[in-house]
Scaffold this motif. Structure first.
Motif, mmCIF file in Angstrom:
data_model
loop_
_atom_site.group_PDB
_atom_site.id
_atom_site.type_symbol
_atom_site.label_atom_id
_atom_site.label_comp_id
_atom_site.label_asym_id
_atom_site.label_seq_id
_atom_site.Cartn_x
_atom_site.Cartn_y
_atom_site.Cartn_z
ATOM 1 N N VAL A 1 0.846 -1.175 0.000
ATOM 2 C CA VAL A 1 0.000 0.000 0.000
ATOM 3 C C VAL A 1 0.887 1.231 0.000
ATOM 4 C CG1 VAL A 1 -1.736 1.299 1.285
ATOM 5 C CG2 VAL A 1 -1.838 -1.201 1.226
ATOM 6 N N MET A 2 0.674 2.097 -0.957
ATOM 7 C CA MET A 2 1.462 3.327 -1.050
ATOM 8 C C MET A 2 0.893 4.351 -0.087
ATOM 9 S SD MET A 2 3.745 2.551 -3.233
ATOM 10 C CE MET A 2 4.486 4.121 -3.548
ATOM 11 N N LYS A 3 1.746 4.973 0.661
ATOM 12 C CA LYS A 3 1.336 5.987 1.621
ATOM 13 C C LYS A 3 1.899 7.334 1.203
ATOM 14 C CE LYS A 3 1.196 2.701 5.383
ATOM 15 N NZ LYS A 3 1.700 2.334 6.695
ATOM 16 N N ASN A 4 1.138 8.356 1.470
ATOM 17 C CA ASN A 4 1.571 9.705 1.155
ATOM 18 C C ASN A 4 2.352 10.249 2.344
ATOM 19 O OD1 ASN A 4 1.909 12.376 0.585
ATOM 20 N ND2 ASN A 4 -0.172 12.695 -0.163
ATOM 21 N N SER A 5 3.650 10.030 2.353
ATOM 22 C CA SER A 5 4.477 10.412 3.504
ATOM 23 C C SER A 5 4.717 11.908 3.578
ATOM 24 C CB SER A 5 5.818 9.674 3.447
ATOM 25 O OG SER A 5 6.490 10.004 2.257
ATOM 26 N N ILE A 6 4.404 12.647 2.512
ATOM 27 C CA ILE A 6 4.626 14.094 2.534
ATOM 28 C C ILE A 6 3.574 14.774 3.405
ATOM 29 C CG2 ILE A 6 4.613 16.181 1.105
ATOM 30 C CD1 ILE A 6 5.682 14.386 -1.176
ATOM 31 N N ASP A 7 2.306 14.347 3.270
ATOM 32 C CA ASP A 7 1.213 15.031 3.949
ATOM 33 C C ASP A 7 0.883 14.498 5.340
ATOM 34 O OD1 ASP A 7 0.905 16.577 1.680
ATOM 35 O OD2 ASP A 7 -0.583 15.240 0.814
ATOM 36 N N THR A 8 1.208 13.259 5.610
ATOM 37 C CA THR A 8 0.744 12.618 6.828
ATOM 38 C C THR A 8 1.903 11.973 7.577
ATOM 39 O OG1 THR A 8 -1.267 12.097 5.584
ATOM 40 C CG2 THR A 8 -1.010 11.034 7.713
ATOM 41 N N PRO A 9 2.042 12.277 8.875
ATOM 42 C CA PRO A 9 3.103 11.629 9.661
ATOM 43 C C PRO A 9 2.916 10.111 9.696
ATOM 44 C CG PRO A 9 1.947 13.305 10.956
ATOM 45 C CD PRO A 9 1.235 13.177 9.646
ATOM 46 N N PRO A 10 4.024 9.344 9.813
ATOM 47 C CA PRO A 10 3.935 7.868 9.753
ATOM 48 C C PRO A 10 2.946 7.268 10.744
ATOM 49 C CG PRO A 10 6.212 8.580 9.712
ATOM 50 C CD PRO A 10 5.379 9.813 9.949
ATOM 51 N N GLN A 11 2.940 7.714 11.995
ATOM 52 C CA GLN A 11 2.025 7.104 12.968
ATOM 53 C C GLN A 11 0.569 7.390 12.612
ATOM 54 O OE1 GLN A 11 4.155 9.532 13.513
ATOM 55 N NE2 GLN A 11 3.441 11.032 14.982
ATOM 56 N N GLU A 12 0.295 8.562 12.029
ATOM 57 C CA GLU A 12 -1.073 8.878 11.613
ATOM 58 C C GLU A 12 -1.439 8.076 10.366
ATOM 59 O OE1 GLU A 12 -3.676 12.713 10.227
ATOM 60 O OE2 GLU A 12 -2.017 13.054 11.609
ATOM 61 N N GLN A 13 -0.463 7.862 9.472
ATOM 62 C CA GLN A 13 -0.710 7.040 8.283
ATOM 63 C C GLN A 13 -1.139 5.642 8.694
ATOM 64 O OE1 GLN A 13 2.772 6.942 5.887
ATOM 65 N NE2 GLN A 13 2.582 9.060 5.224
ATOM 66 N N ASP A 14 -0.435 5.063 9.652
ATOM 67 C CA ASP A 14 -0.777 3.723 10.120
ATOM 68 C C ASP A 14 -2.184 3.696 10.697
ATOM 69 O OD1 ASP A 14 1.699 2.845 9.307
ATOM 70 O OD2 ASP A 14 2.581 2.929 11.311
ATOM 71 N N ALA A 15 -2.534 4.721 11.477
ATOM 72 C CA ALA A 15 -3.870 4.793 12.061
ATOM 73 C C ALA A 15 -4.923 4.953 10.970
ATOM 74 C CB ALA A 15 -3.958 5.949 13.057
ATOM 75 N N ILE A 16 -4.652 5.771 9.963
ATOM 76 C CA ILE A 16 -5.605 5.968 8.877
ATOM 77 C C ILE A 16 -5.765 4.684 8.071
ATOM 78 C CG2 ILE A 16 -6.025 7.212 6.710
ATOM 79 C CD1 ILE A 16 -4.700 9.665 8.123
ATOM 80 N N GLU A 17 -4.661 3.996 7.795
ATOM 81 C CA GLU A 17 -4.738 2.712 7.072
ATOM 82 C C GLU A 17 -5.547 1.692 7.878
ATOM 83 O OE1 GLU A 17 -3.885 1.721 4.039
ATOM 84 O OE2 GLU A 17 -3.090 3.688 3.508
ATOM 85 N N ALA A 18 -5.322 1.642 9.182
ATOM 86 C CA ALA A 18 -6.080 0.719 10.037
ATOM 87 C C ALA A 18 -7.563 1.086 10.044
ATOM 88 C CB ALA A 18 -5.518 0.732 11.457
ATOM 89 N N PHE A 19 -7.839 2.377 10.076
ATOM 90 C CA PHE A 19 -9.221 2.841 10.062
ATOM 91 C C PHE A 19 -9.872 2.509 8.724
ATOM 92 C CE2 PHE A 19 -12.408 6.398 10.071
ATOM 93 C CZ PHE A 19 -13.184 5.860 11.088
ATOM 94 N N TYR A 20 -9.157 2.730 7.641
ATOM 95 C CA TYR A 20 -9.663 2.405 6.310
ATOM 96 C C TYR A 20 -9.973 0.909 6.211
ATOM 97 C CZ TYR A 20 -10.033 2.268 1.216
ATOM 98 O OH TYR A 20 -10.480 2.081 -0.064
ATOM 99 N N HIS A 21 -9.075 0.102 6.739
ATOM 100 C CA HIS A 21 -9.295 -1.353 6.750
ATOM 101 C C HIS A 21 -10.566 -1.687 7.541
ATOM 102 C CE1 HIS A 21 -8.447 -5.622 6.793
ATOM 103 N NE2 HIS A 21 -8.554 -5.611 8.103
ATOM 104 N N ALA A 22 -10.750 -1.049 8.677
ATOM 105 C CA ALA A 22 -11.942 -1.298 9.496
ATOM 106 C C ALA A 22 -13.211 -0.904 8.749
ATOM 107 C CB ALA A 22 -11.843 -0.542 10.816
ATOM 108 N N VAL A 23 -13.170 0.225 8.046
ATOM 109 C CA VAL A 23 -14.333 0.647 7.273
ATOM 110 C C VAL A 23 -14.621 -0.371 6.165
ATOM 111 C CG1 VAL A 23 -15.211 2.414 5.670
ATOM 112 C CG2 VAL A 23 -14.131 3.095 7.826
ATOM 113 N N ARG A 24 -13.569 -0.844 5.507
ATOM 114 C CA ARG A 24 -13.756 -1.852 4.455
ATOM 115 C C ARG A 24 -14.389 -3.125 5.006
ATOM 116 N NH1 ARG A 24 -8.655 -3.150 1.280
ATOM 117 N NH2 ARG A 24 -10.178 -4.415 0.170
ATOM 118 N N LEU A 25 -14.101 -3.461 6.242
ATOM 119 C CA LEU A 25 -14.675 -4.661 6.852
ATOM 120 C C LEU A 25 -16.181 -4.549 7.064
ATOM 121 C CD1 LEU A 25 -11.955 -5.577 9.505
ATOM 122 C CD2 LEU A 25 -12.495 -6.813 7.393
ATOM 123 N N THR A 26 -16.722 -3.326 7.023
ATOM 124 C CA THR A 26 -18.159 -3.184 7.237
ATOM 125 C C THR A 26 -18.966 -3.786 6.088
ATOM 126 O OG1 THR A 26 -18.263 -0.952 6.287
ATOM 127 C CG2 THR A 26 -17.949 -1.126 8.678
#
Length: 173
Positions: free
Chosen positions: A5-30
């Motif tokens: 998964v490509m992450k936009n490291s310019i706009d989002t700090p790494p720890q927030e990217q991980d949280a957003i990816e985890a959140f996105y995964h959770a939304v997909r699970l719905t």
């Protein structure tokens, strides 16, 4: 083959990217969650002579009391034709009834009958028993947090859909 998964490291700090990816995964699970819930609810409701669509109407009338068809459409956030078809079916089956609306001469108020209340009570009892089994493995605060997140996600995406629909409808103006 593995995909990264490509992450936009310019706009989002790494720890927030991980949280957003985890959140996105959770939304997909719905999506599969909702399919499985709907299938299970449909099977359980049919055991009591009710379809999943009819169950939605019964529950809305249980929660909100007697209401007009348009108000029920708004409450359920479903297509008008579907809701009115479900109302016709629940009326025909004796789960709901209708009475003239004292506020509007050509409108009706729909409400649960005793048969409808009984069917919904039996369905809910079965569903609550199943949820009790699942909830036994969860901490109460996790269930509360999950419920809060679901409510906020529902509100967020409902507003987003309204906004996007408005944007699309106004593009040609």
């Amino acid at each position: 083959m593995q995909f990264t998964v490509m992450k936009n490291s310019i706009d989002t700090p790494p720890q927030e990217q991980d949280a957003i990816e985890a959140f996105y995964h959770a939304v997909r699970l719905t999506r599969p969650l909702l399919r499985h819930i709907s299938a299970s609810v449909d099977i359980g409701a049919r055991a009591h002579g009710v379809t999943v669509g009819q169950r939605a109407v019964l529950e809305a009338l249980y929660d909100g009391g007697a209401m007009t068809g348009p108000r029920l459409v708004e409450t359920l956030a479903l297509k008008r034709q579907f809701v009115f078809r479900m109302l016709a079916e629940t009326d025909r089956e004796g789960f709901t009834g209708r009475a003239p609306n004292p506020k509007r001469a050509r409108a009706y108020l729909h409400s649960l009958t005793d048969k409808g209340r009984g069917a919904l009570a039996a369905i809910r009892a079965d569903e609550l028993a199943a949820l009790k089994l699942f909830a036994a493995s969860m901490a109460p605060q996790d269930i509360t947090a999950w419920s809060r997140v679901q409510e906020q996600l529902t509100a967020f995406f409902a507003e987003r859909a309204r906004s996007q629909t408005s944007d699309v409808n106004n593009d040609g103006d």
